[in-house]
Design a protein around this motif. Structure first.
Motif, PDB file in Angstrom:
ATOM      1  N   THR A  22       8.934  -8.934   8.923  1.00 29.45           N
ATOM      2  CA  THR A  22       8.712  -7.191   9.359  1.00 29.45           C
ATOM      3  C   THR A  22      10.186  -7.254  11.413  1.00 29.45           C
ATOM      4  O   THR A  22      11.041  -6.225  10.724  1.00 29.45           O
ATOM      5  CB  THR A  22       7.329  -6.797  10.558  1.00 29.45           C
ATOM      6  OG1 THR A  22       6.968  -6.761   9.287  1.00 29.45           O
ATOM      7  CG2 THR A  22       7.869  -5.827  10.703  1.00 29.45           C
ATOM      8  N   ARG A  46      12.321  -3.972  14.342  1.00 32.05           N
ATOM      9  CA  ARG A  46      11.660  -2.898  13.314  1.00 32.05           C
ATOM     10  C   ARG A  46      11.749  -3.298  11.781  1.00 32.05           C
ATOM     11  O   ARG A  46      13.114  -2.096  11.851  1.00 32.05           O
ATOM     12  CB  ARG A  46      10.376  -3.111  13.207  1.00 32.05           C
ATOM     13  CG  ARG A  46       8.856  -2.818  12.561  1.00 32.05           C
ATOM     14  CD  ARG A  46       8.103  -1.852  13.222  1.00 32.05           C
ATOM     15  NE  ARG A  46       8.650  -0.803  13.321  1.00 32.05           N
ATOM     16  CZ  ARG A  46       7.988   0.046  14.835  1.00 32.05           C
ATOM     17  NH1 ARG A  46       7.489  -0.152  15.148  1.00 32.05           N
ATOM     18  NH2 ARG A  46       9.019   1.650  15.116  1.00 32.05           N
ATOM     19  N   ARG A  47      11.643  -4.145  10.610  1.00 38.76           N
ATOM     20  CA  ARG A  47      12.123  -3.306   9.250  1.00 38.76           C
ATOM     21  C   ARG A  47      11.354  -2.832   8.875  1.00 38.76           C
ATOM     22  O   ARG A  47      10.295  -2.383   9.309  1.00 38.76           O
ATOM     23  CB  ARG A  47      12.502  -4.423   7.864  1.00 38.76           C
ATOM     24  CG  ARG A  47      13.943  -5.492   9.004  1.00 38.76           C
ATOM     25  CD  ARG A  47      13.354  -7.042   7.070  1.00 38.76           C
ATOM     26  NE  ARG A  47      14.051  -8.098   8.209  1.00 38.76           N
ATOM     27  CZ  ARG A  47      14.418  -9.138   7.705  1.00 38.76           C
ATOM     28  NH1 ARG A  47      14.404  -8.947   6.185  1.00 38.76           N
ATOM     29  NH2 ARG A  47      15.312 -10.025   8.212  1.00 38.76           N
ATOM     30  N   LEU A  48      12.228  -1.455   8.007  1.00 38.92           N
ATOM     31  CA  LEU A  48      11.603  -0.700   7.925  1.00 38.92           C
ATOM     32  C   LEU A  48      11.262  -0.111   5.846  1.00 38.92           C
ATOM     33  O   LEU A  48      12.894  -0.475   5.436  1.00 38.92           O
ATOM     34  CB  LEU A  48      11.743   0.697   8.183  1.00 38.92           C
ATOM     35  CG  LEU A  48      11.719   1.056   9.854  1.00 38.92           C
ATOM     36  CD1 LEU A  48      12.217   2.666  10.306  1.00 38.92           C
ATOM     37  CD2 LEU A  48       9.789   0.967  10.024  1.00 38.92           C
ATOM     38  N   ARG A  49      10.348   0.311   5.614  1.00 35.55           N
ATOM     39  CA  ARG A  49      10.549   0.298   3.894  1.00 35.55           C
ATOM     40  C   ARG A  49      11.528   1.926   4.168  1.00 35.55           C
ATOM     41  O   ARG A  49      10.850   2.673   5.061  1.00 35.55           O
ATOM     42  CB  ARG A  49       9.411   0.297   3.336  1.00 35.55           C
ATOM     43  CG  ARG A  49       8.922  -1.003   3.008  1.00 35.55           C
ATOM     44  CD  ARG A  49       7.639  -1.174   2.501  1.00 35.55           C
ATOM     45  NE  ARG A  49       7.720  -2.535   1.972  1.00 35.55           N
ATOM     46  CZ  ARG A  49       6.763  -3.493   2.611  1.00 35.55           C
ATOM     47  NH1 ARG A  49       6.377  -3.010   4.125  1.00 35.55           N
ATOM     48  NH2 ARG A  49       6.817  -4.837   2.652  1.00 35.55           N
ATOM     49  N   ARG A  51       9.892   4.575   3.055  1.00 36.15           N
ATOM     50  CA  ARG A  51       8.772   5.517   2.650  1.00 36.15           C
ATOM     51  C   ARG A  51       8.581   5.862   4.558  1.00 36.15           C
ATOM     52  O   ARG A  51       7.909   6.926   4.578  1.00 36.15           O
ATOM     53  CB  ARG A  51       7.890   4.991   2.238  1.00 36.15           C
ATOM     54  CG  ARG A  51       7.231   4.046   1.994  1.00 36.15           C
ATOM     55  CD  ARG A  51       5.729   3.875   1.310  1.00 36.15           C
ATOM     56  NE  ARG A  51       5.086   2.771   1.392  1.00 36.15           N
ATOM     57  CZ  ARG A  51       5.136   1.389   1.400  1.00 36.15           C
ATOM     58  NH1 ARG A  51       5.674   1.388   0.804  1.00 36.15           N
ATOM     59  NH2 ARG A  51       4.494   0.854   1.511  1.00 36.15           N
ATOM     60  N   GLN A  52       8.459   4.737   4.950  1.00 40.83           N
ATOM     61  CA  GLN A  52       7.623   4.937   6.329  1.00 40.83           C
ATOM     62  C   GLN A  52       8.858   5.154   7.464  1.00 40.83           C
ATOM     63  O   GLN A  52       8.584   5.731   8.884  1.00 40.83           O
ATOM     64  CB  GLN A  52       8.142   3.650   7.164  1.00 40.83           C
ATOM     65  CG  GLN A  52       6.898   2.491   6.003  1.00 40.83           C
ATOM     66  CD  GLN A  52       6.973   0.980   6.801  1.00 40.83           C
ATOM     67  OE1 GLN A  52       8.218   0.410   7.132  1.00 40.83           O
ATOM     68  NE2 GLN A  52       5.874   0.432   7.632  1.00 40.83           N
ATOM     69  N   VAL A  53      10.698   5.826   6.792  1.00 42.55           N
ATOM     70  CA  VAL A  53      11.522   6.277   8.465  1.00 42.55           C
ATOM     71  C   VAL A  53      10.699   7.673   8.958  1.00 42.55           C
ATOM     72  O   VAL A  53      10.733   8.084   9.488  1.00 42.55           O
ATOM     73  CB  VAL A  53      13.033   6.175   7.671  1.00 42.55           C
ATOM     74  CG1 VAL A  53      13.518   7.064   7.883  1.00 42.55           C
ATOM     75  CG2 VAL A  53      13.439   5.282   7.096  1.00 42.55           C
ATOM     76  N   ARG A  55       8.011   9.069   9.335  1.00 39.91           N
ATOM     77  CA  ARG A  55       6.872   8.843  10.058  1.00 39.91           C
ATOM     78  C   ARG A  55       7.432   7.944  11.592  1.00 39.91           C
ATOM     79  O   ARG A  55       6.575   7.997  12.275  1.00 39.91           O
ATOM     80  CB  ARG A  55       6.022   7.495   9.595  1.00 39.91           C
ATOM     81  CG  ARG A  55       5.484   8.477   8.362  1.00 39.91           C
ATOM     82  CD  ARG A  55       3.880   7.820   7.109  1.00 39.91           C
ATOM     83  NE  ARG A  55       3.803   6.456   7.810  1.00 39.91           N
ATOM     84  CZ  ARG A  55       4.312   5.849   6.223  1.00 39.91           C
ATOM     85  NH1 ARG A  55       4.268   6.710   5.454  1.00 39.91           N
ATOM     86  NH2 ARG A  55       4.300   4.010   6.637  1.00 39.91           N
ATOM     87  N   ARG A  56       8.359   7.080  11.255  1.00 38.80           N
ATOM     88  CA  ARG A  56       9.070   5.800  12.452  1.00 38.80           C
ATOM     89  C   ARG A  56      10.003   5.974  12.981  1.00 38.80           C
ATOM     90  O   ARG A  56      10.128   5.254  13.929  1.00 38.80           O
ATOM     91  CB  ARG A  56       8.665   4.923  11.470  1.00 38.80           C
ATOM     92  CG  ARG A  56       6.923   4.094  11.091  1.00 38.80           C
ATOM     93  CD  ARG A  56       6.540   3.095  11.588  1.00 38.80           C
ATOM     94  NE  ARG A  56       4.940   2.530  11.079  1.00 38.80           N
ATOM     95  CZ  ARG A  56       4.820   1.494  11.136  1.00 38.80           C
ATOM     96  NH1 ARG A  56       5.794   0.500  11.157  1.00 38.80           N
ATOM     97  NH2 ARG A  56       3.799   1.130  10.067  1.00 38.80           N
ATOM     98  N   GLU A 133      17.959   8.899   4.651  1.00 39.05           N
ATOM     99  CA  GLU A 133      17.312   7.869   4.813  1.00 39.05           C
ATOM    100  C   GLU A 133      17.018   6.294   4.480  1.00 39.05           C
ATOM    101  O   GLU A 133      16.381   5.901   4.881  1.00 39.05           O
ATOM    102  CB  GLU A 133      15.771   9.594   5.320  1.00 39.05           C
ATOM    103  CG  GLU A 133      15.844  10.116   5.788  1.00 39.05           C
ATOM    104  CD  GLU A 133      14.098  10.511   5.967  1.00 39.05           C
ATOM    105  OE1 GLU A 133      13.448  10.319   5.268  1.00 39.05           O
ATOM    106  OE2 GLU A 133      14.027  11.656   6.798  1.00 39.05           O
ATOM    107  N   SER A 134      17.066   6.302   3.248  1.00 37.52           N
ATOM    108  CA  SER A 134      17.158   5.444   2.579  1.00 37.52           C
ATOM    109  C   SER A 134      17.530   4.549   2.841  1.00 37.52           C
ATOM    110  O   SER A 134      17.622   3.324   2.905  1.00 37.52           O
ATOM    111  CB  SER A 134      17.347   5.431   0.334  1.00 37.52           C
ATOM    112  OG  SER A 134      18.303   5.967   0.354  1.00 37.52           O
TER     113      SER A 134
END
Length: 146
Positions: A22, A46-49, A51-53, A55-56, A133-134
């Motif tokens: 993470t 903090r790494r993000l997947r 689908r989290q972009v 929201r985070r 976003e990906s």
């Protein structure tokens, strides 16, 4: 008792492995984010997947992006395929003034607009357009003291 100790040890090892995936420390190379980040600064990401972009990540956040093209952007971690920029607008947000050349009044769904803090030394959405976003691989949590 031995089983309890083994379970606690396994849980601790899992937590450390999760934190290593993470969180990542990266070193800044380049001038596109000056004066906030300078070459040689280290940041905690903090790494993000993908689908989290949504929201985070928020406008104003500094994000780490997978490289857009050869020779473009602001290198991190000794020249990996990552760039660092500030999110100017997310999907659905109005396109900031001065960027009308992108041809949209609002950022399209699934896209974002990123800019370097040092506009004269930055290659960013003014050159690339809206990014998927990906492309976001993480969000910068903080600059680390030297």
């Amino acid at each position: 008792m031995l089983i309890l100790v083994a379970l606690v040890a396994a849980a601790a090892a899992g937590a450390v492995a999760g934190a290593r995936w993470t969180l990542r420390v990266v070193e800044v190379h380049g001038e596109s984010m000056e004066p906030g980040l300078w070459p040689g600064d280290r940041v905690l990401m903090r790494r993000l997947r993908p689908r989290q972009v949504g929201r985070r990540v928020r406008p104003g956040d500094v994000v780490v992006i997978s490289r857009v093209g050869p020779g473009e952007g602001f290198l991190l971690d000794g020249g990996t395929n990552l760039v660092i920029k500030r999110v100017a607008a997310m999907a659905g947000d109005p396109v900031p003034a001065g960027l009308e050349a992108l041809g949209e009044a609002r950022v399209p769904p699934g896209r974002l607009l990123v800019l370097g803090d040092n506009a004269r030394r930055s290659t960013d959405s003014r050159h690339w357009g809206f990014l998927p976003e990906s492309r976001i691989t993480g969000v910068v949590l903080r600059r680390l003291d030297a």
